[in-house]
Every structure is written in structure tokens, then in C-alpha cells.
Scaffold this active site. Structure first.
Site, PDB file in Angstrom:
ATOM      1  N   ILE A  60       0.817  -1.209   0.000  1.00  0.00           N
ATOM      2  CA  ILE A  60       0.000   0.000   0.000  1.00  0.00           C
ATOM      3  C   ILE A  60       0.854   1.263   0.000  1.00  0.00           C
ATOM      4  CG2 ILE A  60      -0.186   0.204   2.520  1.00  0.00           C
ATOM      5  CD1 ILE A  60      -3.224   0.867   1.997  1.00  0.00           C
ATOM      6  N   LYS A  61       2.119   1.149   0.396  1.00  0.00           N
ATOM      7  CA  LYS A  61       2.986   2.321   0.462  1.00  0.00           C
ATOM      8  C   LYS A  61       3.294   2.902  -0.911  1.00  0.00           C
ATOM      9  CE  LYS A  61       3.519   2.625   4.930  1.00  0.00           C
ATOM     10  NZ  LYS A  61       3.032   3.800   5.692  1.00  0.00           N
TER      11      LYS A  61
END
Length: 335
Positions: A43-44
Site C-alpha cells: 500500500i505504500k
């Protein structure tokens, strides 16, 4: 031809996967948002891409600059990947507690990695945070500053939150996410509560972390070491916006790892330890869920980053972690 111009253009639009009720034992629909489908595997990717694009637009950075940040791994992977395709240099500072898989993946993108001691006070001059501050001051590096940068939650306000709303046709009732910098849950929470103030936003952190106390406005606990990576804090972080979070649960390492192994081994959904923590948060909602509930929980990354740790039986035994596929969970609120 249908193709992306760069690998970064493939970030976002990740799928939802429904968990079978015979696995969850819960009412309603439980949906996993598979952020490991991002090109950098976590998700980063969303946050790093959004921050760099916005800071480029503002004239704060330009190709050729060196971007530096402290990370438990996934932000480092995302930064290294995006830096490689957008013309930046990357210096990643990470503690010894970060898995070898993530460290080596960062290096594979051509970034420099600096390893610091793990489980030390954030103001210790040897800590990740202190080392980043020193490097930026001495060498003129640009800090991504993920823990305090207000672009962090905005990345999820403009991408992850709208995706969840659209994918559930606005029926989402609960979102459960881990809290590391606080940006993911804050951005998602802000967007969804603007759409429907009754949407319940639930955060999850390790035992001894500070977010539960920050959200409740109480005194800070003594930080405790933990093995799960990517979530938890022992310092104030400005990317966390507690006004958009309804509650925060704390989950211990044994429960996190056991549930993560169950999701992988029983459903084929490859996840890391923090997803086990997040799914434990989903299970704590059992008493309040109805047949109409739609629970979305975030899968921040995949299990391939932890093969030498939680998916290694020798490592689990060495750290006295249970190997059973299931672990009894108390559904009592806040436990």
C-alpha cells in the site's frame, strides 16, 4: 497499444476479495483489499507516488535529487522503485528488525540502505529517525517525512478511500486498517466519513504502541518491543488524524502471526504479519456485525516479504510463536 508509460502508473485500483463465511464465522460480508497487487507490492506505493508527484508539482524536488526516509521496509521498497523510474536517488534507513527480504528488495532497485539498531528510543541518535534528520541536514537529502507529511493521508483520501466506496457501491459499513504512520487509516477515514458519517473506522496496532492512547486522549504507555512489522509507534506522528478513527485495537504477535498464516494457508491469500493483526481487528467486531454489514480490511503487503520470518517454522519456534492454524480470540471490546 494498451500499456503504462512507467511502472508507477500501475499503482492503485487494487481488488477486493470476499472471505468465505465458513472461514470468518462472522455475519455480513468481509472483504480483503489486496494492496500487494500494487507494482511495488504494498500500500505504500500509493503514498510515495502521491507525495513525490505533489512535491514535484510544487517545485520542492526535481529529478536527480536524493530522497531519504526512515521505514520498516515497505515505504523503502516503494520509494526505491519509484525513484528508479522517475529519476531520483533513494537512501533508505531501516532498523535491524526489518526482514531480509525487504532490505534486499530495496537494494534491487538500486537504492542505498542504512541499517540502524531496532527497538531503541526514537530520539536515540542511532535511531532511524535521527539518522534521517542528520543525513538530510549534512548532505542536503530531501526527507519524504512519511510520519508527519500531510500529503500522506491525502494520498489515501484521493485514492484508497474512493476505491473502497466505489467497489462496495457505497455499502461499506466498517473499514479495518493497521496504523503505522497513520496516513492510510486517516485518509480513508476522512473520505468515507464525508460520504457516510456512520462508517466505522477501526485501527489496529501492536501491544504497547501509542495510537490507542492518542486516539483516546490519554497518557502514553511505555513502548513495548514487537515482532510484527509495519505498524505501531512510540512517538507522536502528525500523519495520524484521530478525529476520523472510531476505535483502536491492540493485537499481540502470536495472534497476528497465527491469523496471517491461516489466511495464507487456508485461503491462498498471501499476507504479512500486520494483515494478521488487522484481521484480528475484524474478528473483534463480531458482536456488532449484522447480515447487512460490509467490512473491508486492508491487506498492506504480501507474505513473500516474510518467508525468513513468520513463514519459517524454525523462526516461529525460536520466538515461541504458536504454529496452530487458529488461535482463540476474545471478542470483548478493546481486548
Amino acid at each position: 497499444m494498451k500499456c503504462a508509460k512507467t511502472i508507477a502508473d500501475l499503482i492503485g485500483n487494487t481488488p477486493l476479495v470476499e472471505l468465505p463465511p465458513e472461514f470468518t464465522g462472522l455475519k455480513g460480508n468481509v472483504l480483503a483489499k489486496i494492496e500487494s497487487a500494487n507494482p511495488g507490492g504494498s500500500i505504500k506505493d500509493r503514498m510515495v507516488d502521491y507525495v513525490l508527484r505533489e512535491e514535484e508539482r510544487r517545485g520542492e524536488i526535481k529529478p536527480g535529487d536524493t530522497i531519504c526516509d526512515a521505514t520498516s521496509g515497505n515505504t523503502g521498497v516503494a520509494l526505491a522503485m519509484i525513484a528508479a523510474c522517475r529519476g531520483y536517488k533513494a537512501v533508505i534507513v531501516t532498523p535491524t528488525t526489518t526482514s531480509d527480504e525487504k532490505v534486499n528488495l530495496v537494494k534491487s532497485y538500486g537504492a542505498e540502505v542504512i541499517i540502524t539498531p531496532g527497538n531503541i528510543a526514537p530520539d536515540d541518535p542511532r535511531s532511524c529517525y535521527s539518522v534521517v534528520e542528520r543525513l538530510c541536514a549534512e548532505k542536503g537529502y530531501h526527507s519524504l517525512n512519511q510520519y508527519h507529511n500531510q500529503l500522506n493521508p491525502l494520498a489515501h483520501y484521493y485514492s484508497t478511500g474512493p476505491e473502497i466506496w466505489e467497489q462496495t457501491d457505497g455499502r461499506v459499513t466498517h473499514v479495518v486498517a493497521g496504523i503505522g504512520t497513520g496516513g492510510t487509516i486517516s485518509g480513508i477515514g476522512r473520505f468515507l466519513k464525508e460520504k457516510n458519517p456512520n462508517t466505522c473506522i477501526v485501527g489496529v496496532e501492536p501491544l504497547g504502541s501509542w495510537f490507542q492512547s492518542i486516539q483516546a486522549g490519554t497518557a502514553q504507555p511505555t513502548a513495548l518491543p514487537h515482532l510484527v512489522e509495519g505498524i505501531g509507534t512510540e512517538k507522536f506522528v502528525d500523519a495520524f488524524q484521530p478525529q476520523y478513527i472510531d476505535r483502536v485495537y491492540q493485537v499481540g504477535d502470536p495472534e497476528s502471526f497465527t491469523l496471517a498464516r491461516a489466511l495464507s494457508g487456508r485461503l491462498g491469500i498471501s499476507v504479512g504479519g500486520s494483515t494478521g493483526s488487522i484481521y484480528a481487528g475484524v474478528r473483534r467486531l463480531a458482536e456488532e456485525l449484522t447480515e447487512d454489514s460490509v467490512v473491508v480490511f486492508i491487506v498492506p503487503d504480501g507474505g513473500i516479504r516474510y518467508i525468513s520470518k513468520m513463514f519459517c517454522e524454525e523462526w516461529m519456534r525460536a520466538h515461541e510463536m504458536p504454529l496452530e492454524e487458529e488461535l482463540e480470540v476474545s471478542y470483548e471490546h478493546g481486548k
